[in-house]
Design a protein around this motif. Structure first.
Motif, PDB file in Angstrom:
ATOM      1  N   GLY A  19       0.856  -1.399  -0.031  1.00 34.91           N
ATOM      2  CA  GLY A  19       0.036   0.007  -0.092  1.00 34.91           C
ATOM      3  C   GLY A  19       0.730   1.409   0.033  1.00 34.91           C
ATOM      4  O   GLY A  19       0.324   2.313  -0.189  1.00 34.91           O
ATOM      5  N   SER A  20       2.005   1.174  -0.119  1.00 32.04           N
ATOM      6  CA  SER A  20       2.953   2.234  -0.166  1.00 32.04           C
ATOM      7  C   SER A  20       4.034   2.074  -1.172  1.00 32.04           C
ATOM      8  O   SER A  20       4.069   1.190  -1.979  1.00 32.04           O
ATOM      9  N   THR A  21       4.819   3.304  -1.246  1.00 33.93           N
ATOM     10  CA  THR A  21       6.163   3.301  -2.304  1.00 33.93           C
ATOM     11  C   THR A  21       7.250   3.503  -1.290  1.00 33.93           C
ATOM     12  O   THR A  21       8.324   3.748  -1.807  1.00 33.93           O
ATOM     13  N   THR A  22       7.338   3.042  -0.013  1.00 38.42           N
ATOM     14  CA  THR A  22       8.540   3.166   0.756  1.00 38.42           C
ATOM     15  C   THR A  22       9.267   1.869   0.796  1.00 38.42           C
ATOM     16  O   THR A  22       8.759   0.696   0.782  1.00 38.42           O
ATOM     17  N   ASP A  23      10.625   1.944   0.462  1.00 32.86           N
ATOM     18  CA  ASP A  23      11.511   1.001   0.547  1.00 32.86           C
ATOM     19  C   ASP A  23      11.556   0.197   1.783  1.00 32.86           C
ATOM     20  O   ASP A  23      11.148   0.860   2.948  1.00 32.86           O
ATOM     21  N   ARG A  24      11.460  -0.993   1.824  1.00 32.81           N
ATOM     22  CA  ARG A  24      11.638  -1.757   3.191  1.00 32.81           C
ATOM     23  C   ARG A  24      12.735  -2.752   3.164  1.00 32.81           C
ATOM     24  O   ARG A  24      13.112  -3.631   2.373  1.00 32.81           O
ATOM     25  N   SER A  25      13.466  -2.429   4.190  1.00 31.60           N
ATOM     26  CA  SER A  25      14.727  -3.323   4.700  1.00 31.60           C
ATOM     27  C   SER A  25      14.293  -4.497   5.481  1.00 31.60           C
ATOM     28  O   SER A  25      15.215  -5.190   5.653  1.00 31.60           O
ATOM     29  N   THR A  26      13.146  -4.838   5.786  1.00 34.41           N
ATOM     30  CA  THR A  26      12.791  -6.026   6.511  1.00 34.41           C
ATOM     31  C   THR A  26      11.348  -6.350   5.801  1.00 34.41           C
ATOM     32  O   THR A  26      10.706  -5.387   5.305  1.00 34.41           O
ATOM     33  N   PRO A  27      11.031  -7.516   5.503  1.00 39.20           N
ATOM     34  CA  PRO A  27       9.662  -7.964   5.054  1.00 39.20           C
ATOM     35  C   PRO A  27       8.403  -7.361   5.651  1.00 39.20           C
ATOM     36  O   PRO A  27       8.228  -7.164   6.759  1.00 39.20           O
TER      37      PRO A  27
END
Length: 707
Positions: free
Chosen positions: A382-390
């Protein structure tokens, strides 16, 4: 293409059909399906104009399809034959000379429909792989065949000559392959039944894994290559069970890698290229069951945990904050040794997939997790934020995934969900107004949407915008560059179309050709307009080809019946530019007007065939001054208009005699401003339009209600 250990490549079949009909006695029509093809409907009026669907025979079963996400697509049929479509600039369709193929803007040929790869007689393929402008097939006897580009000897036949039909890879005598793979840099790999691995083609940075190979020929760039397979130098006692693009999974669950070590992709704690395999530094006790490769490498462990190594510029290792990682010359961090992906507590992965710079894991409970680069909502959270954890992909409540691909999930009920970029309709969900757009203006969905497979279609496998259905058919959607969707066109599709397994080239009814052949890409069937014919039952002959190869004709005895009493539909269309309506029984005219932009208003009413007892003709006239048509059953009106300069267009259709059983009145209205006449069986419409200022001219004739 994502390299997935254990990927099974299945079945595709291409059939091309032509239908012919000859006269017969008046008997009940035979079942067309009993001859392999089905026609619907099987009855129509003697005046012709019925649109008949021609459906391919049952029993053509597909099991899977594989693509390189670029321009070539292969599939394997249940009889062990291989089919291909897409680009053919280096002979990668494997079908020999294919004159007449369309060409792209660079002049390179391609096929928008599957053609049969010309494997040698008696060869039955069990796996097919797509490489760099080349294809590879594993035969049931353990031999390997290759075709297409041979620029670096990647076909393994001892030459660098491109091949438009398959050649046998020169594996050493006695070697029986059990799995094949294609490297991303013009190489091929084969896993042998004894656990050894063989490689051929480009040896860029030690990519063949065979150690020092002095005397190899070199490309124009100075890179060595091997024209024939060499044995990968796995450590003594190591028996490989799976291979994937320079990685080998050993029987004890350890992983070995060789070749280029950019970003520490070999996982040995260094960035030193390796010409022979090194062991990936998985933590002690970790036993891998699957490995996938890309910018980053992922390994699925037997306990459901996931390990990652390689590039981490967008958090694609999924291990959270990793301070102190080394960086490349661009300043991007990477890990040369595996780190554990931080799946939520209790989550046990059963499949892992690598995307561009993101990773995906399928959990045992059917949920999906994603991490890394989230441009265009690729992670589906639901976002466009990079994620460094799942993070958990936002599948709808109750949806349980059974297989995943990058940005797609197959649900337990056979539905498919997609998220991320919707470039060229890549989500397969049809019109999605209101989606956010990227900086390039392309729409995307940061949450999953349901792929709009045709009603009743249940998917069993997915791969890069392709879905295999439970009935063995294949559906595709999105970009159709170089005919990648296999539907016979290059038109992008925002909803799935069926990979074209039937191509009809002609239809005859009682020896008379039909007209208006068209293909319904969503259903995978052809339609044809039935010509006029005397009453009675006629045969249907089908001339067809399989994967571009002509087959013996098939005759469908008594497959269609001409009925003199069947109603004849009268179609109504509307021109939004002129405001005029038009009526016709000729389906070809009806379709032509729709193609010109007229609005389809369906069937206005139904008439009868000219041979029906008591049938009354309705005449048609055309005014060349204002473009109006007139229809009347009164011969005196017709003759008067012709004398006034209207063009005589003969009999438009026939209607039943007044008061015929089941008939209804057809009303006529006249617009005094435009001079147009409109006809309707709807008394309410007649009253409302009359109240708006049109002249109500009573009943024009009797007809039958629209079906």
């Amino acid at each position: 293409m994502n390299r997935l250990f254990g990927r099974v490549v299945g079945v595709l079949l291409a059939v091309v059909v032509v239908v012919v009909v000859s006269g017969g006695a008046l008997v009940c029509p035979a079942s067309a399906a009993s001859r392999g093809f089905s026609l619907s409907p099987q009855v129509g009026p003697v005046s012709g104009g019925t649109s008949v669907s021609v459906t391919p025979p049952a029993g053509v079963s597909f099991t899977s399809v594989v693509s390189d996400n670029m321009m070539n697509y292969y599939a394997l049929s249940s009889d062990g034959s291989v089919y291909a479509w897409g680009s053919n600039d280096r002979g990668q369709l494997g079908a020999g000379s294919l004159p007449g193929l369309p060409k792209d803007s660079y002049g390179d040929p391609y096929s928008p429909s599957p053609v049969r790869v010309q494997l040698p007689s008696g060869v039955r393929a069990t796996q097919v792989v797509v490489g760099d402008d080349a294809g590879f097939a594993l035969s049931s006897d353990g031999s390997v065949y290759a075709w297409g580009s041979n620029v670096a000897g990647q076909l393994g036949d001892g030459s660098t000559t491109d091949r438009s039909t398959p050649v046998r890879v020169r594996l050493p005598s006695g070697v029986r392959a059990t799995q094949i793979d294609a490297g991303q840099l013009y190489a091929g790999f084969a896993l042998a039944s004894d656990g050894s691995v063989y490689a051929w083609g480009a040896n860029y940075r030690g990519g063949l894994g065979a150690g020092s190979l002095p005397g190899l020929p070199k490309s124009s760039y100075g890179d060595p290559y091997s024209l024939s397979p060499v044995r990968v130098q796995l450590p003594s006692g190591v028996r490989a069970t799976q291979i994937a693009d320079g990685f080998a999974l050993a029987s004890d669950g350890s992983v070995y890698a060789w070749g280029s070590n950019d970003y520490g992709r070999l996982g040995d704690g260094s960035t030193t290229d390796r010409a022979t395999p090194v062991r990936v530094r998985l933590p002690s006790g970790v036993r891998a069951t699957q490995v996938v490769t890309g910018w980053s490498i992922y390994a699925l462990a037997s306990d459901g945990s996931v390990y990652a190594w390689g590039l981490n510029d967008r958090g694609q290792l999924g291990a959270g904050s990793l301070p102190g990682l080394p960086k490349d010359s661009y300043g991007d961090p990477y890990s040369p040794s595996p780190v554990r992906v931080q799946l939520p507590s209790g989550v046990r992965a059963t499949q892992v997939v690598v995307g561009g710079k993101d990773g995906f894991a399928l959990a045992s409970d059917g949920s999906v997790y994603a991490w890394g680069y989230n441009v265009d909502g690729w992670l589906g959270d639901g976002s466009t934020t990079d994620r460094s954890t799942p993070v958990r992909v936002r599948l709808p409540s109750g949806v349980r995934a059974t297989q995943i691909d990058a940005g797609r999930a197959l649900a337990s009920d056979g539905s498919v969900y997609a998220w991320g970029a919707n470039y060229c309709g890549g989500l397969g969900a049809g019109s999605l107004p209101g989606l956010p757009k990227s900086s390039y203006g392309d729409p995307y969905s940061p949450s999953p949407v349901r792929v709009q497979l045709p009603s009743g279609v249940r998917a069993t496998q997915i791969d890069a915008g392709f879905a295999l259905a439970s009935d063995g058919s294949v559906y595709a959607w999105g970009s159709n560059d170089h005919g990648r969707l296999g539907d016979g066109s290059t038109t992008d599709r925002s909803v799935p179309v069926r990979v074209r397994v039937v191509s009809v080239s002609g239809v005859r009814f009682g020896g008379v050709p039909g007209s208006g052949l068209s293909y319904d890409s969503s259903r995978g069937v052809w339609s044809v307009l039935v010509p006029a014919h005397a009453a009675g039952v006629v045969d249907v002959r089908v001339d067809w080809s399989l994967g571009g190869v002509s087959q013996a004709s098939s005759v469908l005895s008594g497959a269609f019946r001409y009925d003199a009493s069947a109603p004849v539909p009268v179609f109504r269309v509307y021109n939004p530019n002129s405001g005029l309506h038009h009526y016709t029984v000729r389906l070809a005219e009806y379709r032509a007007l729709l193609a010109f932009g007229w609005r389809d208003e369906g069937t206005a009413f139904q008439g009868v065939a000219s041979g029906v007892t008591g049938a009354v003709p309705v005449y048609r006239e055309y005014n060349p001054n204002d473009g109006n048509h007139n229809w009347t059953r009164r011969r005196s009106e017709h003759d008067a208009l012709v004398k006034l300069g209207w063009r005589d267009e003969g009999t438009a259709w026939w209607v039943p005699k007044d008061g015929a059983s089941g008939s209804v009145p057809v009303y006529r209205l006249y617009n005094p401003y435009s001079g147009e006449h409109v006809y309707t069986t709807n008394a309410r419409e007649y009253a409302q339009v009359g109240a708006a200022g049109w002249h109500r001219e009573g009943v024009a004739w009797d007809g039958y209600p629209k079906a």
